[in-house]
Design a protein around this motif. Structure first.
Motif, PDB file in Angstrom:
ATOM      1  N   GLY A 396      -3.887  -1.334   5.396  1.00 30.52           N
ATOM      2  CA  GLY A 396      -3.226  -0.050   5.287  1.00 30.52           C
ATOM      3  C   GLY A 396      -1.802  -0.110   4.792  1.00 30.52           C
ATOM      4  O   GLY A 396      -1.409  -0.981   4.013  1.00 30.52           O
ATOM      5  N   SER A 397      -0.991   0.834   5.278  1.00 30.10           N
ATOM      6  CA  SER A 397       0.359   1.059   4.753  1.00 30.10           C
ATOM      7  C   SER A 397       1.385   0.038   5.251  1.00 30.10           C
ATOM      8  O   SER A 397       2.478  -0.051   4.714  1.00 30.10           O
ATOM      9  CB  SER A 397       0.833   2.454   5.165  1.00 30.10           C
ATOM     10  N   GLY A 398       1.022  -0.696   6.293  1.00 33.96           N
ATOM     11  CA  GLY A 398       2.002  -1.563   6.952  1.00 33.96           C
ATOM     12  C   GLY A 398       2.754  -0.855   8.066  1.00 33.96           C
ATOM     13  O   GLY A 398       3.421  -1.500   8.883  1.00 33.96           O
ATOM     14  N   MET A 399       2.651   0.469   8.113  1.00 33.01           N
ATOM     15  CA  MET A 399       3.315   1.255   9.152  1.00 33.01           C
ATOM     16  C   MET A 399       2.589   1.046  10.482  1.00 33.01           C
ATOM     17  O   MET A 399       1.454   1.501  10.648  1.00 33.01           O
ATOM     18  CB  MET A 399       3.327   2.733   8.784  1.00 33.01           C
ATOM     19  N   THR A 400       3.247   0.360  11.414  1.00 38.50           N
ATOM     20  CA  THR A 400       2.637  -0.031  12.681  1.00 38.50           C
ATOM     21  C   THR A 400       3.442   0.572  13.825  1.00 38.50           C
ATOM     22  O   THR A 400       4.424  -0.016  14.286  1.00 38.50           O
ATOM     23  CB  THR A 400       2.601  -1.573  12.804  1.00 38.50           C
ATOM     24  N   PRO A 401       3.067   1.772  14.279  1.00 39.18           N
ATOM     25  CA  PRO A 401       3.861   2.469  15.290  1.00 39.18           C
ATOM     26  C   PRO A 401       4.065   1.632  16.554  1.00 39.18           C
ATOM     27  O   PRO A 401       3.197   0.852  16.950  1.00 39.18           O
ATOM     28  CB  PRO A 401       3.037   3.726  15.585  1.00 39.18           C
ATOM     29  N   ASP A 402       5.200   1.833  17.182  1.00 39.52           N
ATOM     30  CA  ASP A 402       5.645   1.008  18.298  1.00 39.52           C
ATOM     31  C   ASP A 402       4.589   0.862  19.390  1.00 39.52           C
ATOM     32  O   ASP A 402       4.172   1.847  20.006  1.00 39.52           O
ATOM     33  CB  ASP A 402       6.912   1.617  18.912  1.00 39.52           C
ATOM     34  N   SER A 403       4.156  -0.376  19.619  1.00 41.69           N
ATOM     35  CA  SER A 403       3.321  -0.754  20.767  1.00 41.69           C
ATOM     36  C   SER A 403       2.001   0.013  20.857  1.00 41.69           C
ATOM     37  O   SER A 403       1.457   0.194  21.946  1.00 41.69           O
ATOM     38  CB  SER A 403       4.106  -0.570  22.078  1.00 41.69           C
ATOM     39  N   LEU A 404       1.451   0.456  19.710  1.00 40.14           N
ATOM     40  CA  LEU A 404       0.165   1.148  19.733  1.00 40.14           C
ATOM     41  C   LEU A 404      -0.990   0.246  19.306  1.00 40.14           C
ATOM     42  O   LEU A 404      -2.150   0.539  19.589  1.00 40.14           O
ATOM     43  CB  LEU A 404       0.194   2.398  18.835  1.00 40.14           C
ATOM     44  N   GLY A 405      -0.694  -0.835  18.565  1.00 40.23           N
ATOM     45  CA  GLY A 405      -1.728  -1.812  18.266  1.00 40.23           C
ATOM     46  C   GLY A 405      -2.543  -1.576  17.016  1.00 40.23           C
ATOM     47  O   GLY A 405      -3.579  -2.216  16.836  1.00 40.23           O
ATOM     48  N   PHE A 406      -2.097  -0.678  16.126  1.00 37.34           N
ATOM     49  CA  PHE A 406      -2.847  -0.436  14.889  1.00 37.34           C
ATOM     50  C   PHE A 406      -1.898  -0.030  13.767  1.00 37.34           C
ATOM     51  O   PHE A 406      -0.768   0.387  14.003  1.00 37.34           O
ATOM     52  CB  PHE A 406      -3.926   0.634  15.079  1.00 37.34           C
TER      53      PHE A 406
END
Length: 562
Positions: A396-406
């Motif tokens: 995907g985009s590389g955007m990995t929201p804080d501590s959500l794991g995806f």
């Protein structure tokens, strides 16, 4: 002018590709089909297949098992799937004896405008970062499907994925390869390395990988339902993260999301009904390819022949020109589906093919007016689920929201920036989509649930599977293992045009004699080790009362039943 081609083609493409001599079976089959009575699961990761079977054996139905396996794949195969992406499903419901389609794709941010994109990009939406992020539709797709057809409680369905996320699992070979290939490109984005590279590097084949962040997210979803993702803390975390990264996806965008039930569309191919979902996906292209091919004597040409490959590639070019011009979000434009898949239109387009010369360009018809995962599950009641899910561009985009794991998807990259185009960017619009599930019925009864992942390879792959099964008489396993062709360079829904005929990629297994004949017809040929998709399929044999399952050798997957 004298024709030539790279010497490596002579080395890699000059022999037929049999896995080994077999006492029974067919030339290209790498293994026997799996056969079972009570249920079948085919996924691209063996542990996910086993999760699906466990759900079936404990009283769940095919829908429950499919959701459980998809959640497990989001953990184990983040290079092709995850709850940061979208989902599309075709289901055969045994009770109503009917096919249903679900479009679980998300929309673009309401606050992001076409003018902003034009002023802040180089004429194309970037592949990574915050700008290509659209609303992830997967979780709502699960719950929408489950509400209508599910049987088991969602907390039990998600329990296996939660346990694997907490306790870890050994990373399989191909997935490890793609995870490591993504590291250098995406590790610069906040949260990515923390989630996927806890020891400073990606896991290698056989290493145990844990994702406690994703376990926590799954637990919240299991307890709080789809609103926990789209209206709770998860949504707030996503929105805050994207804003910090300079993006536009908001809490309001997530809260407003919903999936859509759609009617699958079909064409008749030599007595079989081939089913796909309508746009914003590209399933219509597979139907257009097959609708043109049926006006040619494919079986007489023979598998692997230059005549067949030439006809197939030219047909693909024609269909993809229409794909580039007409496909988009039906909420924003009137897409002429009935005409695109009509027999009259197919006959007209077929007349444009020169049997002796590859075209440099075609025009779209005149009408009146990144890797992915595919999986399929069937149960003892006769329900069959054809499910495809993706982040786009692998992780995907590389955007990995804080501590959500995806990771969040980058599906918005596929919007066009050309005003007036069917797929032009607009706020709150669903982008053109590559992921497509498929289904085959015969005489109104379920026959085969199948799919083939891999970007623009998907409609090409779907058509080749159907031709292998119906025209060339291959069994379910051989139809997926047989060498494939992939044409690249057609006009794109983002606005790029084909002007030079593109390139024909040939998988190893085609004879030098046929390659030379293709060159003489004007095809530009090259070899690529990958990019030919990943196939899974389940066939119902009503006479014998059994399911046949197939999972091809290009992936880490497994078919299994009981």
């Amino acid at each position: 002018m004298k024709k030539f081609f790279p010497i490596f083609l002579l080395i890699t493409l000059s022999t037929w590709a049999n896995a080994q001599d077999r006492v029974t079976g067919f030339n290209f089959a790498t293994r026997s089909e799996v056969i079972a009575q009570n249920g079948m699961a085919c996924t691209s990761q063996p542990l996910a297949t086993q999760v699906a079977l466990d759900i079936l054996k404990s009283g769940g139905n095919a829908v429950d098992a499919a959701i459980a396996a998809n959640a497990t794949l989001g953990l184990m195969e983040p290079t092709g799937s995850g709850i940061g992406g979208d989902i599309f499903i075709i289901i055969w419901d045994a009770k109503s004896q009917k096919l249903y389609g679900l479009n679980g794709s998300g929309r673009s941010p309401k606050s992001l405008s076409l003018d902003y994109l034009k002023q802040n990009t180089n004429g194309k939406i970037p592949s990574f970062g915050p700008l290509p992020v659209s609303v992830p539709g997967c979780v709502d797709g699960w719950f929408t499907l489950h509400e209508r057809f599910g049987k088991m409680e969602m907390n039990k369905i998600l329990a296996p994925a939660i346990q694997y996320a907490k306790n870890g699992f050994p990373v399989s070979e191909l997935i490890a390869y793609y995870m490591n290939a993504s590291a250098n490109r995406l590790k610069k984005y906040k949260g990515f390395a923390e989630t996927y590279m806890p020891n400073g590097k990606m896991p290698q084949k056989g290493e145990i990988f844990k994702n406690p962040y994703l376990a926590n997210t799954y637990e919240k979803i299991a307890k709080g339902g789809r609103d926990a993702f789209y209206k709770g803390d998860i949504a707030k975390t996503i929105a805050k993260y994207i804003k910090e990264q300079g993006g536009f996806l908001s809490y309001e965008d997530l809260a407003a999301h919903k999936s859509e039930w759609v009617d699958p569309i079909s064409i008749n191919y030599r007595g079989y009904e081939i089913w796909e979902l309508p746009p914003n996906g590209q399933g219509t292209a597979a139907l257009q390819i097959l609708n043109i091919l049926k006006y040619n004597d494919i079986s007489k040409m023979g598998f692997g022949s230059a005549d067949y490959i030439h006809t197939f590639v030219e047909t693909k070019k024609l269909a993809f020109e229409d794909r580039a011009k007409f496909y988009g979000d039906p909420d924003f434009s009137d897409i002429p589906i009935r005409q695109l898949v009509s027999n009259e239109y197919a006959q007209k387009r077929n007349q444009l093919i020169n049997p002796n010369q590859a075209s440099k360009k075609y025009d779209a018809g005149e009408l009146e007016q990144g890797n992915t995962i595919y999986m399929t599950v069937a149960d003892k009641e006769g329900n069959m689920v054809s499910l495809i899910q993706s982040n786009y561009r692998g992780m995907g985009s590389g955007m990995t929201p804080d501590s959500l794991g995806f990771v969040l998807q980058d599906r918005g990259e596929l919007f066009s920036l050309q005003e007036g185009h069917a797929n032009v960017y607009e706020p709150g619009k669903r982008p053109f989509h590559t992921i497509i599930p498929a289904f085959i019925t015969k005489a109104g009864k379920p026959y085969i649930s199948f799919g083939l992942m891999g970007g623009s390879m998907q409609p090409q792959g779907h058509a080749q599977i159907v031709v292998n099964l119906i025209d060339f008489g291959m069994n379910l396993q051989e139809a997926g293992d047989a060498p494939r062709v992939r044409h690249e360079g057609s006009s794109q829904p983002t606005g790029e045009k084909m002007t030079d005929g593109g390139w024909l990629n040939l998988e190893s297994g085609f004879s030098y004699q046929e390659i030379r004949a293709l060159l003489q017809k004007g095809h530009r040929i090259k070899y690529a080790a990958g990019g030919y998709g990943g196939y899974q399929a389940i066939m119902w044999d009503e006479q014998k009362g059994v399911y046949f399952g197939a999972s091809e050798s290009r992936k880490d997957g497994q078919s299994a039943g009981y």
